[in-house]
Design a protein around this motif. Structure first.
Motif, PDB file in Angstrom:
ATOM      1  N   ASP A 136      54.372  47.645  38.561  1.00  0.00           N
ATOM      2  CA  ASP A 136      53.628  46.647  39.325  1.00  0.00           C
ATOM      3  C   ASP A 136      52.195  47.138  39.588  1.00  0.00           C
ATOM      4  OD1 ASP A 136      53.320  44.339  41.176  1.00  0.00           O
ATOM      5  OD2 ASP A 136      53.158  45.919  42.672  1.00  0.00           O
ATOM      6  N   ILE A 137      52.056  48.409  39.925  1.00  0.00           N
ATOM      7  CA  ILE A 137      50.710  48.950  40.180  1.00  0.00           C
ATOM      8  C   ILE A 137      49.914  49.003  38.871  1.00  0.00           C
ATOM      9  CG2 ILE A 137      49.405  50.946  41.031  1.00  0.00           C
ATOM     10  CD1 ILE A 137      51.830  51.513  42.912  1.00  0.00           C
ATOM     11  N   VAL A 138      50.575  49.412  37.782  1.00  0.00           N
ATOM     12  CA  VAL A 138      49.897  49.420  36.465  1.00  0.00           C
ATOM     13  C   VAL A 138      49.363  48.015  36.160  1.00  0.00           C
ATOM     14  CG1 VAL A 138      50.297  49.562  33.953  1.00  0.00           C
ATOM     15  CG2 VAL A 138      51.198  51.353  35.462  1.00  0.00           C
ATOM     16  N   ASN A 139      50.199  47.013  36.338  1.00  0.00           N
ATOM     17  CA  ASN A 139      49.783  45.644  35.993  1.00  0.00           C
ATOM     18  C   ASN A 139      48.626  45.163  36.854  1.00  0.00           C
ATOM     19  OD1 ASN A 139      51.562  45.407  33.896  1.00  0.00           O
ATOM     20  ND2 ASN A 139      53.201  44.542  35.151  1.00  0.00           N
ATOM     21  N   ARG A 140      48.688  45.515  38.143  1.00  0.00           N
ATOM     22  CA  ARG A 140      47.587  45.093  39.020  1.00  0.00           C
ATOM     23  C   ARG A 140      46.285  45.806  38.650  1.00  0.00           C
ATOM     24  NH1 ARG A 140      48.887  45.188  45.050  1.00  0.00           N
ATOM     25  NH2 ARG A 140      50.658  46.541  44.643  1.00  0.00           N
ATOM     26  N   LEU A 141      46.401  47.088  38.284  1.00  0.00           N
ATOM     27  CA  LEU A 141      45.194  47.825  37.900  1.00  0.00           C
ATOM     28  C   LEU A 141      44.636  47.288  36.577  1.00  0.00           C
ATOM     29  CD1 LEU A 141      46.264  51.461  38.891  1.00  0.00           C
ATOM     30  CD2 LEU A 141      44.454  50.089  39.963  1.00  0.00           C
ATOM     31  N   LYS A 142      45.538  46.846  35.690  1.00  0.00           N
ATOM     32  CA  LYS A 142      45.066  46.265  34.425  1.00  0.00           C
ATOM     33  C   LYS A 142      44.305  44.967  34.686  1.00  0.00           C
ATOM     34  CE  LYS A 142      48.333  47.853  30.954  1.00  0.00           C
ATOM     35  NZ  LYS A 142      49.640  47.555  30.356  1.00  0.00           N
ATOM     36  N   LEU A 143      44.836  44.175  35.600  1.00  0.00           N
ATOM     37  CA  LEU A 143      44.218  42.875  35.876  1.00  0.00           C
ATOM     38  C   LEU A 143      42.907  43.015  36.643  1.00  0.00           C
ATOM     39  CD1 LEU A 143      47.267  40.667  36.945  1.00  0.00           C
ATOM     40  CD2 LEU A 143      45.717  40.208  35.057  1.00  0.00           C
ATOM     41  N   PHE A 144      42.916  43.904  37.650  1.00  0.00           N
ATOM     42  CA  PHE A 144      41.783  43.912  38.593  1.00  0.00           C
ATOM     43  C   PHE A 144      41.016  45.229  38.650  1.00  0.00           C
ATOM     44  CE2 PHE A 144      45.284  41.308  40.553  1.00  0.00           C
ATOM     45  CZ  PHE A 144      44.739  40.078  40.241  1.00  0.00           C
ATOM     46  N   GLY A 145      41.463  46.219  37.858  1.00  0.00           N
ATOM     47  CA  GLY A 145      40.900  47.565  38.010  1.00  0.00           C
ATOM     48  C   GLY A 145      39.411  47.687  37.729  1.00  0.00           C
ATOM     49  N   ASP A 146      38.840  46.708  36.964  1.00  0.00           N
ATOM     50  CA  ASP A 146      37.401  46.794  36.656  1.00  0.00           C
ATOM     51  C   ASP A 146      36.541  46.188  37.758  1.00  0.00           C
ATOM     52  OD1 ASP A 146      37.933  48.046  34.292  1.00  0.00           O
ATOM     53  OD2 ASP A 146      38.013  46.174  33.140  1.00  0.00           O
ATOM     54  N   ASP A 147      37.228  45.506  38.667  1.00  0.00           N
ATOM     55  CA  ASP A 147      36.506  44.847  39.761  1.00  0.00           C
ATOM     56  C   ASP A 147      36.555  45.771  40.978  1.00  0.00           C
ATOM     57  OD1 ASP A 147      35.964  43.420  42.070  1.00  0.00           O
ATOM     58  OD2 ASP A 147      36.910  41.575  41.360  1.00  0.00           O
ATOM     59  N   LYS A 148      35.403  46.285  41.383  1.00  0.00           N
ATOM     60  CA  LYS A 148      35.381  47.308  42.449  1.00  0.00           C
ATOM     61  C   LYS A 148      35.952  46.797  43.772  1.00  0.00           C
ATOM     62  CE  LYS A 148      32.260  50.911  41.219  1.00  0.00           C
ATOM     63  NZ  LYS A 148      31.247  50.782  40.188  1.00  0.00           N
ATOM     64  N   ALA A 149      35.666  45.515  44.085  1.00  0.00           N
ATOM     65  CA  ALA A 149      36.166  44.964  45.363  1.00  0.00           C
ATOM     66  C   ALA A 149      37.695  44.867  45.325  1.00  0.00           C
ATOM     67  CB  ALA A 149      35.557  43.586  45.615  1.00  0.00           C
ATOM     68  N   ALA A 150      38.226  44.430  44.166  1.00  0.00           N
ATOM     69  CA  ALA A 150      39.684  44.311  44.037  1.00  0.00           C
ATOM     70  C   ALA A 150      40.333  45.688  44.105  1.00  0.00           C
ATOM     71  CB  ALA A 150      40.031  43.617  42.717  1.00  0.00           C
ATOM     72  N   LEU A 151      39.692  46.645  43.462  1.00  0.00           N
ATOM     73  CA  LEU A 151      40.225  48.015  43.467  1.00  0.00           C
ATOM     74  C   LEU A 151      40.252  48.565  44.898  1.00  0.00           C
ATOM     75  CD1 LEU A 151      41.249  50.192  41.569  1.00  0.00           C
ATOM     76  CD2 LEU A 151      38.886  50.906  41.157  1.00  0.00           C
ATOM     77  N   TYR A 152      39.221  48.224  45.640  1.00  0.00           N
ATOM     78  CA  TYR A 152      39.155  48.647  47.044  1.00  0.00           C
ATOM     79  C   TYR A 152      40.359  48.089  47.819  1.00  0.00           C
ATOM     80  CZ  TYR A 152      37.539  49.022  51.859  1.00  0.00           C
ATOM     81  OH  TYR A 152      37.458  49.301  53.190  1.00  0.00           O
ATOM     82  N   HIS A 153      40.697  46.818  47.561  1.00  0.00           N
ATOM     83  CA  HIS A 153      41.824  46.192  48.264  1.00  0.00           C
ATOM     84  C   HIS A 153      43.162  46.807  47.834  1.00  0.00           C
ATOM     85  CE1 HIS A 153      39.777  43.309  50.716  1.00  0.00           C
ATOM     86  NE2 HIS A 153      39.025  42.952  49.676  1.00  0.00           N
ATOM     87  N   ILE A 154      43.297  47.096  46.551  1.00  0.00           N
ATOM     88  CA  ILE A 154      44.543  47.727  46.068  1.00  0.00           C
ATOM     89  C   ILE A 154      44.688  49.093  46.744  1.00  0.00           C
ATOM     90  CG2 ILE A 154      45.699  48.741  44.049  1.00  0.00           C
ATOM     91  CD1 ILE A 154      44.342  46.520  42.340  1.00  0.00           C
TER      92      ILE A 154
END
Ligand code: OFO
Length: 168
Positions: A136-154
């Motif tokens: 689940d974490i891998v998939n979320r990082l794949k989807l949003f990992g390039d977006d700094k704001a999203a990465l901050y929320h994760i």
């Protein structure tokens, strides 16, 4: 009494669980040094769970009047780069642990060690969760990992994980 083959494979599994703890601790240190304090928390909590996994097998061997044989724990030989690569490695690692647990289930069935066969069911269930949560974490990082704001929320969300002793 526990037979020698099952005793050996369980002792190996203790070592694998403690290696898992080392691996997650190495990840936690990397995330901490990189400023991902939430990911550092999540992997540190996971390391504590891995120690529990090893200790539960430790107790099972002793309860069955077997010998606990502690072996050297290898240092994790990995270079960490990005959160996505770290969690991909965690997911791949969990798949190898699942295979190893399945082997214990098979061997204990073949050896008619029904106490261990029953005991290992908890780990079979646990591994479903271990794989699902890392994937689940891998998939979320794949989807949003390039977006700094999203990465901050994760990172913030994973920072909320709290250690709880296993419910057996
Ligand atoms: Fe012990 O389950 Fe992860 O490695």
């Amino acid at each position: 009494m526990i037979n020698e083959q099952i005793e050996n494979i369980l002792n190996e599994q203790i070592n694998k669980e403690f290696y898992s703890a080392y691996l997650y601790l190495a990840m936690s240190a990397f995330f901490n040094e990189s400023g991902f304090f939430g990911l550092a928390n999540w992997t540190k909590v996971q390391a504590r769970e891995e120690i529990d996994h090893g200790m539960i097998i430790f107790d099972h061997i002793l309860e069955r009047n077997g010998d606990v044989m502690l072996k050297e724990i290898n240092a994790p030989d990995v270079e960490f780069t990005t959160p996505l690569e770290v969690f991909t490695l965690a997911y791949e690692h969990e798949k190898t642990v699942t295979a190893s647990i399945d082997e214990i289930a098979k061997d204990s069935q073949d050896e008619c060690d029904f106490a261990t066969r029953n005991f290992i069911n908890w780990y079979i269930k646990e591994q479903i969760e271990e794989e699902a949560q890392t994937l689940d974490i891998v998939n979320r990082l794949k989807l949003f990992g390039d977006d700094k704001a999203a990465l901050y929320h994760i990172d913030a969300e994973l920072g909320l994980r709290v250690y709880e002793p296993p419910a057996l």
